[in-house]
Enzyme design. Structure first.
Site, mmCIF file in Angstrom:
data_model
loop_
_atom_site.group_PDB
_atom_site.id
_atom_site.type_symbol
_atom_site.label_atom_id
_atom_site.label_comp_id
_atom_site.label_asym_id
_atom_site.label_seq_id
_atom_site.Cartn_x
_atom_site.Cartn_y
_atom_site.Cartn_z
ATOM 1 N N HIS A 1 46.209 41.412 23.992
ATOM 2 C CA HIS A 1 44.963 42.082 24.411
ATOM 3 C C HIS A 1 45.311 43.546 24.691
ATOM 4 C CE1 HIS A 1 41.184 43.052 26.261
ATOM 5 N NE2 HIS A 1 41.771 43.349 27.395
ATOM 6 N N ASP B 1 37.575 40.338 23.225
ATOM 7 C CA ASP B 1 37.867 40.946 21.922
ATOM 8 C C ASP B 1 37.168 40.161 20.813
ATOM 9 O OD1 ASP B 1 39.947 42.771 23.114
ATOM 10 O OD2 ASP B 1 40.824 40.836 23.576
HETATM 11 P P1 NAD Z 1 38.331 46.272 40.298
HETATM 12 O O1 NAD Z 1 39.295 47.322 40.744
HETATM 13 O O2 NAD Z 1 36.864 46.539 40.377
HETATM 14 O O3 NAD Z 1 38.593 44.932 41.104
HETATM 15 C C1 NAD Z 1 39.864 44.405 41.249
HETATM 16 C C2 NAD Z 1 39.857 43.640 42.549
HETATM 17 O O4 NAD Z 1 41.103 42.932 42.635
HETATM 18 C C3 NAD Z 1 39.760 44.517 43.797
HETATM 19 O O5 NAD Z 1 38.702 44.056 44.630
HETATM 20 C C4 NAD Z 1 41.125 44.355 44.464
HETATM 21 O O6 NAD Z 1 41.050 44.431 45.888
HETATM 22 C C5 NAD Z 1 41.510 42.968 43.980
HETATM 23 N N1 NAD Z 1 42.957 42.671 44.054
HETATM 24 C C6 NAD Z 1 43.985 43.535 43.865
HETATM 25 N N2 NAD Z 1 45.144 42.898 44.076
HETATM 26 C C7 NAD Z 1 44.842 41.626 44.393
HETATM 27 C C8 NAD Z 1 45.622 40.486 44.736
HETATM 28 N N3 NAD Z 1 46.951 40.538 44.801
HETATM 29 N N4 NAD Z 1 44.966 39.327 45.003
HETATM 30 C C9 NAD Z 1 43.636 39.262 44.957
HETATM 31 N N5 NAD Z 1 42.846 40.292 44.659
HETATM 32 C C10 NAD Z 1 43.442 41.469 44.371
HETATM 33 O O7 NAD Z 1 38.768 45.867 38.805
HETATM 34 P P2 NAD Z 1 37.913 45.057 37.719
HETATM 35 O O8 NAD Z 1 37.124 46.045 36.939
HETATM 36 O O9 NAD Z 1 37.243 43.907 38.364
HETATM 37 O O10 NAD Z 1 39.098 44.587 36.754
HETATM 38 C C11 NAD Z 1 40.046 43.633 37.176
HETATM 39 C C12 NAD Z 1 41.138 43.479 36.121
HETATM 40 O O11 NAD Z 1 40.612 42.914 34.920
HETATM 41 C C13 NAD Z 1 41.794 44.803 35.697
HETATM 42 O O12 NAD Z 1 43.191 44.598 35.558
HETATM 43 C C14 NAD Z 1 41.164 45.070 34.343
HETATM 44 O O13 NAD Z 1 41.973 45.895 33.532
HETATM 45 C C15 NAD Z 1 41.083 43.664 33.803
HETATM 46 N N6 NAD Z 1 40.184 43.452 32.657
HETATM 47 C C16 NAD Z 1 40.611 42.585 31.671
HETATM 48 C C17 NAD Z 1 39.798 42.310 30.581
HETATM 49 C C18 NAD Z 1 40.245 41.386 29.468
HETATM 50 O O14 NAD Z 1 39.553 41.321 28.447
HETATM 51 N N7 NAD Z 1 41.336 40.642 29.588
HETATM 52 C C19 NAD Z 1 38.531 42.919 30.507
HETATM 53 C C20 NAD Z 1 38.122 43.788 31.536
HETATM 54 C C21 NAD Z 1 38.966 44.050 32.607
HETATM 55 C C1 LMR Z 2 38.751 45.775 28.185
HETATM 56 O O1 LMR Z 2 39.189 45.391 27.104
HETATM 57 O O2 LMR Z 2 37.616 46.256 28.317
HETATM 58 C C2 LMR Z 2 39.619 45.630 29.414
HETATM 59 O O3 LMR Z 2 40.876 45.096 29.083
HETATM 60 C C3 LMR Z 2 39.717 46.869 30.214
HETATM 61 C C4 LMR Z 2 40.615 47.874 29.550
HETATM 62 O O4 LMR Z 2 41.488 48.438 30.220
HETATM 63 O O5 LMR Z 2 40.440 48.117 28.358
#
Ligand code: NAD
Ligand code: LMR
Length: 329
Positions: free
Chosen positions: A188, A160
């Site tokens: 967030h 962010d």
């Molecule tokens: P994705 O679905 O591509 O990958 C998630 C992975 O986590 C998968 O491979 C899944 O098998 C694995 N997983 C699920 N449960 C698990 C567990 N208990 N232990 C270990 N691994 C596990 O998703 P992504 O696009 O990589 O996103 C991951 C997370 O990050 C999501 O929750 C997304 O919303 C979040 N995210 C946060 C931010 C932020 O700014 N804070 C930004 C982008 C994404």
């Molecule tokens: C983001 O900010 O891009 C991530 O937290 C993914 C989402 O769900 O917005």
């Protein structure tokens, strides 16, 4: 190599963010060009094979700083000896969902991971939670790690922060490096408050320089706060490379410090500063020094900022109450 490898545990290693993140860690961008790393990858059993594929590609990168890769489907093993833990593994939201809708689906992941960190991580463990809803997931993990200092659990709002820098730099026609003291407050989520109250562009106040309160309130703030949804709408998938990049920035800053005269933003455990209830993991303007993030103190908060901060913090308190009801904290 000048020192022993640092153990970096990454959960969700086979996911989208994992794929963007692991190569940057292996290349030295997480901790610096003198620090070798050992990767400890955690996945659910069904995704271990995919994680093995990523590990094969990491091998093929012949990264000089990569001292080893181990893959686990058991959190206790994955966090054993971890110095840095990146908790990425969780379900992302899809179109039309808010991040809070993931509380029940993802909250359950973070209790056993907090317990495993408590049981076996290294004494200097630093935890960054990326998986959404990141602040409350960090709170869940932290509350199950009573032997680890609470300040070692953080949630990612650096994405962010970076989004805010990019929007302001575009509007002002300057480089992101010309901007200082931008801050993300709160959750967030769409309620977050990206603040320019104290921000400077080449030493001048940003709000005065832009001189367009309507743009700041009605365009800048919602653009940053809803950027995650806009990416999902455009890409059909949630942000991944920018999220990985922000995770690298968050840990690099935590370890190496913030530059003099500037700060960054991170979700950290509140000590009651700025009226944010103690114990909530909320985003604040923070500095980093000697491996510690600290909340910037003594800022005057104007009425506009006060209302926005309070609204986002109220949502964090609601999320905390919801996970309490679910028995997760
Ligand atoms: P994705 O679905 O591509 O990958 C998630 C992975 O986590 C998968 O491979 C899944 O098998 C694995 N997983 C699920 N449960 C698990 C567990 N208990 N232990 C270990 N691994 C596990 O998703 P992504 O696009 O990589 O996103 C991951 C997370 O990050 C999501 O929750 C997304 O919303 C979040 N995210 C946060 C931010 C932020 O700014 N804070 C930004 C982008 C994404
Ligand atoms: C983001 O900010 O891009 C991530 O937290 C993914 C989402 O769900 O917005």
């Amino acid at each position: 190599m000048t020192q022993a490898p640092v153990n970096v545990t990454v959960t969700g290693a086979a996911g989208q963010i994992g794929y963007a993140l692991l190569f940057r860690i292996a290349s030295g961008q997480l901790l610096g060009a003198d620090t070798p790393v050992k990767l400890r990858l955690l996945e659910i059993p069904q995704a271990v094979k995919a994680a093995e594929g990523t590990a094969m590609e990491l091998d093929d990168g012949a990264f000089p700083l990569l001292a080893g890769i181990d893959i686990f489907d058991d959190p206790k093993q994955a966090f054993s000896g971890a110095n840095i833990a990146l908790l990425v593994g969780a379900r992302p939201r899809s179109k039309g969902m808010e991040r809070g809708d993931l509380l029940e689906a993802n909250g359950g992941i973070f209790k056993p991971q907090g317990e495993a960190i408590n049981a076996g991580a290294a004494d200097d463990i630093k935890v960054l939670v990326v998986g959404n809803p990141a602040n409350t997931n960090a709170l869940i993990a932290q509350s199950h790690a009573p032997d680890v200092p609470a300040e070692r659990f953080t949630a990612m709002t650096r994405l962010d922060h970076n989004r805010a820098l990019a929007q302001l730099a575009k509007k002002l026609g300057v480089a992101v490096t010309d901007l200082k003291k931008v801050a993300i407050w709160g959750n967030h989520s769409a309620t977050q408050y990206p603040s320019v109250q104290h921000a400077e562009v080449n030493g001048k106040n940003v709000a005065e320089t832009i001189n367009d309160q309507a743009w700041l309130a009605d365009t800048f703030i919602p653009t940053v706060a809803k950027r995650g949804a806009a990416i999902i709408e455009a890409r059909g998938l949630s942000s991944a490379a920018s999220a990985a990049s922000a995770a690298i920035d968050h840990v690099y800053t935590w370890v190496n410090g913030t530059p003099e005269g500037d700060w960054t933003s991170a979700g950290v455990v509140s000590d009651g500063s700025y009226g944010v209830p103690e114990g909530l993991i909320s985003s604040f303007p923070v500095t980093a020094k000697d491996g510690k993030y600290e909340i910037v103190q003594g800022l005057e908060i104007d009425e506009f900022s006060r209302q926005r901060i309070d609204a986002s913090v109220a949502e964090l308190a609601e999320e905390r109450d919801a996970v309490r009801k679910l028995g997760l904290i």
